[in-house]
Design a protein around this motif. Structure first.
Motif, mmCIF file in Angstrom:
data_model
loop_
_atom_site.group_PDB
_atom_site.id
_atom_site.type_symbol
_atom_site.label_atom_id
_atom_site.label_comp_id
_atom_site.label_asym_id
_atom_site.label_seq_id
_atom_site.Cartn_x
_atom_site.Cartn_y
_atom_site.Cartn_z
ATOM 1 N N TRP A 105 29.181 21.664 -10.395
ATOM 2 C CA TRP A 105 28.227 22.332 -11.292
ATOM 3 C C TRP A 105 27.220 23.158 -10.520
ATOM 4 C CZ3 TRP A 105 31.234 22.180 -14.858
ATOM 5 C CH2 TRP A 105 31.723 21.025 -15.475
ATOM 6 N N LEU A 108 29.029 26.422 -9.746
ATOM 7 C CA LEU A 108 29.153 27.194 -10.976
ATOM 8 C C LEU A 108 27.811 27.786 -11.388
ATOM 9 C CD1 LEU A 108 30.909 28.129 -13.347
ATOM 10 C CD2 LEU A 108 30.361 25.974 -14.503
ATOM 11 N N ARG A 112 27.163 31.795 -11.893
ATOM 12 C CA ARG A 112 26.727 32.348 -13.170
ATOM 13 C C ARG A 112 25.320 32.960 -13.063
ATOM 14 N NH1 ARG A 112 29.933 31.614 -17.318
ATOM 15 N NH2 ARG A 112 28.238 31.929 -18.842
ATOM 16 N N CYS A 148 23.975 24.113 -14.658
ATOM 17 C CA CYS A 148 25.195 24.000 -15.456
ATOM 18 C C CYS A 148 25.513 22.541 -15.727
ATOM 19 C CB CYS A 148 26.378 24.658 -14.739
ATOM 20 S SG CYS A 148 26.307 26.457 -14.706
#
Length: 474
Positions: A105, A108, A112, A148
């Motif tokens: 996470w 990610l 993002r 995330c």
């Protein structure tokens, strides 16, 4: 005489004719180049430090191989890269949950942040009207951080000075489509800071089967489903009243029966009772044995049962007066939950005015005085208009399942609930996708929570009722 003006002196005015506009040059302060460079370098260093602090894993993944390749060549860098990958790949394959918690996470979130949010931030803020252009300068809300989870991106934002939460809540659709999400929810993190939630997937898309009967005796909070973040949905019913609103087929029965199912051990041991009012004769009649004689179907029976509850409540209040302020469920003084299916039939669609007044008076008395002495009301209705249930504000906790109109969301959950992301009018009407899905707004928080109740089938209800029809079944 002329007054002293900003910028140049009055002698530099272009014209002093009364019919001519006064024109002057504003004062310009020239910043030395060394100061400008120092400020730029300072901001760069602060930004790098913040990036390393917030995304250490992502920074290490990109910087370590680059530094090794520069110092020792690409072959050594390849070996340095392959050694941790030989550990990380099996970790990700065989223990995905812990891998994501520590590394997945975080990577990610970094990706993002760079590719989705930082890349489109200025454009989305400007087009949506959240940025401002004043005196030749652009003022844009500050993107603080991106985290995330398994289902959503949590974006921390610092608002502009003078902005309000409603400025963002009114633009949730702009934000959602601007960043490629299906929806957006706005909540206050602290003064001046917001938390924007952008779902990446829908964890509530799959129906949830009935939860197993509890093994411990409890009157709440009761586990009746799951929340959008994966946590169990535990609904408080002792010490509060709950209103459930939803269109036909929205899944109101899932909530009613999930609550009753979670109370089965407490009912069996005598520390709780469930009284059922079933004017439609279709929902609660399946488990009539669970109510142990406290069941009503006709309007006359419903009025009598409610007035019986009021009488018992008042006797208990007189008993507790000066002795205790909070109710503790016992066999002598059990918690009594009054479940009313389609309360609008009793309060608005009833032709007999006398019965309507009796029912309204009893419900108002229970919802205003019953919390402290162990009486709770769980009511369900289809039409949330004020003239249908005038006492809906007496229910501290509210749940909105699928509704037909956007205006109905605020009717059920309170003003501003839809702007904060409670899109109950967007819930799918397909039973497999939307039945039991809704938004809950608690008395203690203005932020709606997306939830889904477990589906209790007819067979599950019959099995529950059989426990009370057969002696010694538990």
């Amino acid at each position: 005489m002329f007054k002293r003006l900003p910028g140049d002196e009055t002698r530099n005015l272009v014209s002093t004719t009364p019919d001519t506009a006064v024109v002057f040059r504003p004062a310009v302060v020239r910043t030395p180049a060394a100061v400008t460079i120092a400020i730029f370098i300072g901001r760069l260093l602060v930004g790098l430090a913040r990036l390393i602090w917030r995304h250490p894993v992502a920074v290490a993944v990109f910087t370590i191989p680059s530094v090794v390749a520069w110092q020792y060549g690409w072959r050594i860098a390849l070996i340095v890269t392959w050694v941790p990958l030989s550990v990380l790949i099996p970790w990700a394959l065989f223990n995905r949950e812990s891998f994501n918690a520590w590394i997945g996470w975080r990577l990610l979130a970094f990706w993002r942040l760079i590719w989705v949010y930082r890349r489109h931030w200025h454009a989305v803020m400007t087009v949506s009207g959240l940025a401002r252009h004043l005196q030749g300068r652009d003022y844009v809300p500050h993107l603080m951080r991106v985290r995330c989870t398994s289902w959503a991106d949590l974006v921390s934002v610092k608002m502009l000075t003078g902005q309000a939460v409603t400025d963002w809540a009114d633009r949730i659709e702009h934000l959602a489509h601007g960043f490629g999400a299906t929806s957006c929810r706005v909540s206050v993190a602290r003064a001046g800071r917001l938390l924007l939630t952008f779902p990446r997937r829908d964890p509530l898309a799959v129906p949830l089967p009935a939860i197993a009967l509890p093994t411990t005796v409890s009157v709440g909070p009761l586990e009746i489903g799951i929340c959008e973040d994966g946590r169990p949905w535990r609904l408080k019913i002792h010490g509060t009243h709950v209103l459930v609103a939803g269109a036909t087929g929205a899944g109101k029965g899932s909530i009613l029966w999930s609550v009753i199912r979670a109370l089965i051990p407490a009912i069996w041991t005598g520390v709780a009772q469930v009284w059922g009012l079933d004017p439609k004769l279709m929902e609660l009649s399946f488990g009539r044995a669970i109510f142990e004689g406290h069941y009503a179907a006709t309007p006359e029976e419903c009025a009598d049962l409610l007035e019986e509850a009021v009488s018992l409540m008042q006797k208990r209040a007189a008993k507790f007066a000066g002795v205790q302020r909070e109710h503790i469920p016992t066999v002598e003084d059990p918690f009594i939950l009054i479940v009313v299916d389609e309360v609008a039939f009793l309060t608005a669609y009833q032709n007999d005015r006398t019965l309507k007044q009796r029912i309204m008076a009893a419900l108002a008395t229970l919802t205003t005085q019953g919390r402290a002495v162990g009486f709770g009301v769980l009511a369900a209705l289809q039409d949330p208009r004020k003239d249908v249930l005038t006492i809906r504000n007496l229910f501290p906790d509210k749940i909105a399942l699928r509704l037909d109109e956007s205006e109905q969301v605020d009717m059920v959950l309170g003003d501003g609930a839809r702007d904060r992301g409670a899109l109950a009018d967007h819930i799918s009407s397909v039973p497999e996708e939307g039945a039991g899905v809704g938004y809950m707004r608690l008395e203690t928080s203005p932020d709606p929570i997306r939830v889904r109740a477990a589906y209790v089938s007819d067979a599950d209800i019959r099995d529950m009722a059989a426990l009370f029809e057969t002696e010694g079944a538990v």
